[in-house]
Write an enzyme that holds these catalytic residues in place. Structure first.
Site, PDB file in Angstrom:
ATOM      1  N   SER A  22      81.409  94.566 -37.306  1.00 50.22           N
ATOM      2  CA  SER A  22      80.400  95.206 -38.155  1.00 50.22           C
ATOM      3  C   SER A  22      79.410  96.010 -37.325  1.00 50.22           C
ATOM      4  CB  SER A  22      79.650  94.147 -38.967  1.00 50.22           C
ATOM      5  OG  SER A  22      80.507  93.489 -39.863  1.00 50.22           O
ATOM      6  N   ARG A  26      78.775 100.341 -36.785  1.00 44.42           N
ATOM      7  CA  ARG A  26      77.442 100.932 -36.913  1.00 44.42           C
ATOM      8  C   ARG A  26      77.005 101.612 -35.623  1.00 44.42           C
ATOM      9  NH1 ARG A  26      78.420  97.148 -40.481  1.00 44.42           N
ATOM     10  NH2 ARG A  26      77.273  97.050 -42.453  1.00 44.42           N
ATOM     11  N   ASP A 310      83.221  87.341 -45.823  1.00 41.25           N
ATOM     12  CA  ASP A 310      84.298  87.345 -44.833  1.00 41.25           C
ATOM     13  C   ASP A 310      84.652  85.960 -44.307  1.00 41.25           C
ATOM     14  OD1 ASP A 310      84.729  90.029 -45.050  1.00 41.25           O
ATOM     15  OD2 ASP A 310      83.637  90.587 -43.238  1.00 41.25           O
ATOM     16  N   ARG A 341      91.901  88.028 -51.874  1.00 38.29           N
ATOM     17  CA  ARG A 341      91.711  86.868 -51.002  1.00 38.29           C
ATOM     18  C   ARG A 341      91.551  85.561 -51.766  1.00 38.29           C
ATOM     19  NH1 ARG A 341      87.945  89.436 -46.150  1.00 38.29           N
ATOM     20  NH2 ARG A 341      89.687  90.417 -45.042  1.00 38.29           N
TER      21      ARG A 341
END
Length: 433
Positions: A22, A26, A310, A341
């Site tokens: 993540s 960025r 997640d 999922r």
């Protein structure tokens, strides 16, 4: 299709957790939007990060992989201003972050953008952006069921109303983009905001790169226009969403010391620590390494997964071996990830002997004493399902057969190398065996 036969057995040793995917997305984006040279250190070149790197190259950034860092010359530098392709194709592979972050960014440049990808990426909703395009007269076309999105038009500053309960990636994409527009903008969040931790990561990275945004309690964001991303030396911290696999292994009586995590991290997936502690696990910081110490029995709890989607697959594994009933709520968004999922977690863990009931927006998990194993399970070509099943194998009574394990390259290519170094026992398995 790669298939492993994985044998039961506890893990033991030390593991260096890979850098946060993540934060890497960025960092690469902020550096590439800058006006000078940035260096991104401690970066893991997973499939998703490669997709973002290549996307920013398509928008004009010059990005070079060096031995110790990723060297990025930003789009706004004199060297890159003429480097952008007027009719560019951006291949997102299977990265939802790349797609949703880059769509609005691509709309600050002249010319047209075509976004392509594979897997389930074409099924991920983009209606939030389509509404903005319709309001601003930006031309676009797409194909249903596959990612082939074409966009032509320039995004204009102004007021944008975004839902907070679909995906925080839309909000992050707009946050990255709006400071570069000529005038001031405002983002108004019209629903409860899920995945606040990811917004915090976006705001933190942007602040590090010199961008100022006013956050009014996550209800609205005030963004000054004509800002500049400065160029910096940026280091990526360890990834809590990957550490979660080994923390759950510890909860199931492995002994893995987990290194390279920032204890004061803003990552939303750091919630794995609080969840496991509620499940009756003690987590110690020993010489800057985390070690999970299970008590006699794990205990069931209620888990709101809206802020940490997640880690839900591997938390579901821990819940499967708790005393009592665990409810994992507010996780409907997991149905539009790399796979469904919720369905994948329920079907694959139930094959191993778990007792999971799948609801529209939740999982109901009644703990069992043991997982039997002895069956073939499928990753659904989803990296987090594959890694969760590998950890599950360590406590099964019999070996498991894991199909389509290669999908781990999406986020953690070295996972099975680390798993083996910790004592994990597996080998390639052929249908003839």
């Amino acid at each position: 299709m790669g298939t492993f036969k994985i044998y039961p057995g506890k893990l033991k040793g030390e593991v260096k957790i890979p850098p946060s995917k993540s934060m890497a997305h960025r960092g690469v984006i902020c550096a590439a939007l800058g006006d000078g040279i940035s260096k991104i250190r401690n970066i893991n070149y997973s499939d998703d990060i490669r997709a973002t790197i290549n996307a920013m190259r398509s928008l004009g950034a010059i990005i070079t992989k060096e031995d110790e860092y990723l060297h990025i010359i930003g789009i706004k530098s004199e060297k890159c201003k003429k480097n952008i392709e007027l009719n560019r194709t951006i291949d997102c592979n299977e990265s939802g972050s790349t797609l949703r972050f880059l769509v609005p960014i691509s709309c600050i440049f002249e010319g047209s953008s075509r976004f392509i990808g594979k897997g389930n990426l074409g099924k991920r909703p983009l209606d939030t952006y389509y509404e903005i395009f319709d309001n601003q007269g930006i031309k676009y076309s797409y194909k249903k069921g596959k990612l082939d999105l074409r966009i032509q038009g320039i995004l204009k500053y102004g007021e944008f109303k975004l839902r907070g309960d679909i995906s925080s990636q839309f909000i992050s994409g707009m946050l990255f983009t709006l400071p570069l527009l000529e005038g001031d903008s405002k983002i108004i969040i019209t629903t409860e905001l899920e995945s606040k931790g990811y917004i915090d990561l976006t705001l933190s990275a942007m602040s590090d790169f010199g961008i100022e945004i006013i956050n009014n309690n996550y209800r609205e964001f005030i963004i000054k226009g004509n800002q500049t991303y400065k160029s910096i030396d940026y280091r990526i911290e360890g990834d809590y969403s990957q550490a979660a696999f080994f923390l759950v292994a510890d909860a199931l009586k492995s002994e893995v010391f987990i290194n390279d995590l920032k204890l004061e991290s803003l990552q939303g997936d750091k919630e794995v620590i609080e969840i496991l502690e509620r499940m009756n696990m003690k987590i110690k910081n020993i010489d800057n390494s985390l070690l999970g110490i299970p008590r006699e029995n794990l205990e069931a709890t209620i888990i709101d997964g809206s802020q940490c989607p997640d880690i839900i697959p591997v938390i579901s594994l821990a819940a499967s071996l708790c005393n009592g009933r665990t409810e994992i709520i507010n996780v409907g968004r997991l149905r539009i990830k790399e796979c469904d999922r919720l369905s994948a977690v329920a079907s694959e863990l139930n094959k191993l002997g778990a007792n999971i009931i799948e609801k529209e927006d939740s999982l109901i998990i009644d703990g069992v004493k043991t997982l039997k194993g002895g069956v073939k399970v499928w990753s659904h070509k989803d990296h987090r399902i594959a890694m969760m099943l590998a950890i599950a194998s360590t406590v099964c009574m019999e070996p498991i057969i894991l199909e389509d394990y290669e999908c781990i390259s999406k986020s953690y290519p070295e996972f099975f190398d680390d798993f083996k170094a910790l004592g994990g026992n597996f080998h390639e398995w052929n249908l003839g065996e």
